[in-house]
Design an enzyme around this catalytic site. Structure first.
Site, PDB file in Angstrom:
ATOM      1  N   THR A 282       0.651  -1.248   0.055  1.00 43.33           N
ATOM      2  CA  THR A 282       0.096  -0.056  -0.073  1.00 43.33           C
ATOM      3  C   THR A 282       0.850   1.242   0.070  1.00 43.33           C
ATOM      4  O   THR A 282       0.377   2.144  -0.196  1.00 43.33           O
ATOM      5  CB  THR A 282      -0.893   0.015   1.277  1.00 43.33           C
ATOM      6  OG1 THR A 282      -0.118  -0.074   2.285  1.00 43.33           O
ATOM      7  CG2 THR A 282      -1.996  -0.939   1.173  1.00 43.33           C
TER       8      THR A 282
ATOM      9  N   SER B 197      31.605  -6.400   5.073  1.00 40.28           N
ATOM     10  CA  SER B 197      30.179  -6.931   5.741  1.00 40.28           C
ATOM     11  C   SER B 197      30.870  -8.452   6.446  1.00 40.28           C
ATOM     12  O   SER B 197      31.356  -9.341   5.733  1.00 40.28           O
ATOM     13  CB  SER B 197      29.360  -7.210   4.956  1.00 40.28           C
ATOM     14  OG  SER B 197      28.196  -7.907   5.515  1.00 40.28           O
TER      15      SER B 197
ATOM     16  N   GLY C 286      17.387 -11.931   3.291  1.00 41.42           N
ATOM     17  CA  GLY C 286      16.295 -12.639   2.262  1.00 41.42           C
ATOM     18  C   GLY C 286      14.966 -12.938   3.116  1.00 41.42           C
ATOM     19  O   GLY C 286      14.168 -13.613   2.442  1.00 41.42           O
TER      20      GLY C 286
ATOM     21  N   GLY D 110      12.594 -10.801   4.436  1.00 39.79           N
ATOM     22  CA  GLY D 110      11.669  -9.640   4.181  1.00 39.79           C
ATOM     23  C   GLY D 110      11.540  -8.795   5.501  1.00 39.79           C
ATOM     24  O   GLY D 110      10.275  -8.374   5.679  1.00 39.79           O
TER      25      GLY D 110
ATOM     26  N   SER E   1      17.784  -4.255   3.815  1.00 41.06           N
ATOM     27  CA  SER E   1      18.616  -3.423   2.859  1.00 41.06           C
ATOM     28  C   SER E   1      18.186  -1.937   3.405  1.00 41.06           C
ATOM     29  O   SER E   1      18.879  -1.082   3.479  1.00 41.06           O
ATOM     30  CB  SER E   1      17.763  -3.657   1.473  1.00 41.06           C
ATOM     31  OG  SER E   1      16.463  -3.467   1.597  1.00 41.06           O
TER      32      SER E   1
ATOM     33  N   GLU F 242      17.282   3.654  -3.064  1.00 41.48           N
ATOM     34  CA  GLU F 242      16.863   2.455  -3.475  1.00 41.48           C
ATOM     35  C   GLU F 242      16.287   2.555  -4.972  1.00 41.48           C
ATOM     36  O   GLU F 242      16.463   1.625  -5.525  1.00 41.48           O
ATOM     37  CB  GLU F 242      16.049   1.753  -2.450  1.00 41.48           C
ATOM     38  CG  GLU F 242      15.853   0.250  -2.700  1.00 41.48           C
ATOM     39  CD  GLU F 242      15.777  -0.543  -1.525  1.00 41.48           C
ATOM     40  OE1 GLU F 242      15.203  -1.438  -1.723  1.00 41.48           O
ATOM     41  OE2 GLU F 242      15.934  -0.064  -0.441  1.00 41.48           O
TER      42      GLU F 242
ATOM     43  N   ASP G  51       9.640   0.953   4.680  1.00 40.95           N
ATOM     44  CA  ASP G  51      10.763   0.350   5.081  1.00 40.95           C
ATOM     45  C   ASP G  51      11.716   1.342   5.613  1.00 40.95           C
ATOM     46  O   ASP G  51      12.151   1.416   6.765  1.00 40.95           O
ATOM     47  CB  ASP G  51      11.501  -0.567   4.100  1.00 40.95           C
ATOM     48  CG  ASP G  51      10.666  -1.947   3.591  1.00 40.95           C
ATOM     49  OD1 ASP G  51       9.481  -1.914   4.101  1.00 40.95           O
ATOM     50  OD2 ASP G  51      11.103  -2.503   2.757  1.00 40.95           O
TER      51      ASP G  51
END
Length: 390
Positions: free
Chosen positions: A36, A68, A125, A127, A131, A163, A175
């Protein structure tokens, strides 16, 4: 503890850690309101106590070096300040370098070189916005080091811009906003069309937020995420030909049902239906949480999953199996896919005293179904970015 750990990592990579400063930014979980944020609707995430850390020290030249601890066999990535070419789109360092590029685009240039060591305890990965966490961390860190004077909202917008335009992931604002604006024990009810927001206490008493990682790695850049956004925009443009609306979030369910015939493509119509109905679910869920109605909140979470599965089509069979198993359990109030989709995690609200039985049942049956394990995390709503002191 994390201050010393980050100093140890830095020392391992760069030789010694005198003068190092350590910073942190959180990941996030979205309780409801998926896909949304780029459709002008509401979202309801909270920051996590999990996130990304960085140990950083100035250099006396223009070299920016990054390492990293999460990359197996990871090497130090080196660039001269001002070199923003993307040499490999799969490199993790594109996220922090993209933030430096976005700062430079705003005329905010680094005043020297830096050695940086990153470490994250967000499952990759899954979710949970690893990032966005590293982006906000990088923006906050350089804002503190260089005195750029950016607000937390400025940083969220800058990281989204990075991004979208550097990493070519056409994400919405949720996010980065959740990571930048997190507050302990609070969820953020955000209107993504206006960036108006309210904090809502997460008062679950004898219940907890349980995240279930399917261990199906999602990769938004190579997934159908950008395609979903284009389909939603096409549906909006069809509606806008006759309706005075700024976003899909301007519509309620009755208005959408009345005018959906304007969207000729049936797939685009389904995408728009999800965006409109999910926005209203999110508003209703926020109101349910405010009045302490966890059963209603959970019902809306499950409705959200069904819409994401059927109308937006961003789920997968492994995630659907977790949801099915969860709804077979006594003590699960709601469960849904969270994040961009195509893998990753489910978020659920469960009775704390039944949590172990729920984990045991879902874990056992999931392994029988797919042949490998799910992972489980009980999470707390955490604060936003900060410097970590020793």
């Amino acid at each position: 503890m994390m201050y010393q750990r980050m100093k140890d990592i830095f020392e391992k990579v760069y030789g010694e850690s005198e003068g190092v400063r350590v910073f942190f930014a959180p990941g996030r979980v979205n309780l409801i309101g998926e896909h949304t944020d780029y459709n002008g609707g509401h979202v309801f995430p909270c920051a996590l106590t999990l996130g990304t850390y960085a140990a950083v020290r100035e250099r006396d030249d223009g070299l920016i070096r990054m390492y990293s601890e999460n990359v197996t066999g990871g090497l130090v990535v080196e660039r001269e300040s001002g070199d923003y070419k993307i040499y490999n789109r799969k490199l993790w360092s594109n996220y922090p370098y993209g933030v430096i590029w976005a700062l430079d685009e705003q005329g905010k240039k680094l005043n020297c070189g830096y050695d940086i060591a990153y470490y994250g305890n967000i499952p990759g990965g899954a979710g949970l916005s690893s990032s966005a966490s590293i982006e906000v961390l990088t923006a906050y860190m350089f804002n503190e080091l260089c005195g750029f004077g950016l607000s937390l909202t400025d940083m969220a917008l800058l990281c989204q811009y990075s991004e979208n335009n550097y990493n070519r992931m056409n994400c919405g604002i949720m996010d980065q906003f959740a990571s930048a604006m997190g507050r302990e024990n609070m969820a953020i009810f955000l209107d993504t069309a206006t960036l108006e927001y309210e904090y809502a206490p997460i008062e679950l008493t004898d219940k907890v937020i349980l995240i279930i990682n399917s261990n199906v790695k999602h990769s938004l850049g190579s997934s159908k995420y950008n395609e979903r956004r284009m389909e939603s925009e096409a549906a909006f443009n069809s509606l806008k030909e006759e309706l005075d609306i700024r976003t899909l979030g301007d519509l309620d369910e009755a208005e959408f049902d009345k005018y959906q015939h304007l969207i000729k493509d049936p797939v685009e119509r389904k995408r728009a239906k999800h965006a409109v109905y999910e926005n209203r679910r999110t508003i209703n869920a926020y109101n349910a949480l405010k009045r302490g109605d966890i059963e209603e909140f959970g019902r809306l979470m499950l409705e959200s999953h069904m819409s994401l599965r059927d109308d937006y089509q961003v789920s997968c069979k492994e995630i659907d199996r977790i949801v099915e198993l969860g709804m077979n359990c006594d003590g699960v109030y709601g469960i849904r896919i969270t994040g961009g989709g195509f893998g990753g995690c489910c978020v659920s609200i469960v009775d704390e005293d039944k949590k172990d039985d729920i984990i045991s049942y879902i874990g056992s049956e999931y392994r029988k179904s797919v042949g490998y394990d799910a992972d489980f995390y009980t999470v707390l709503a955490g604060g936003g970015p900060a410097e970590v002191k020793g």
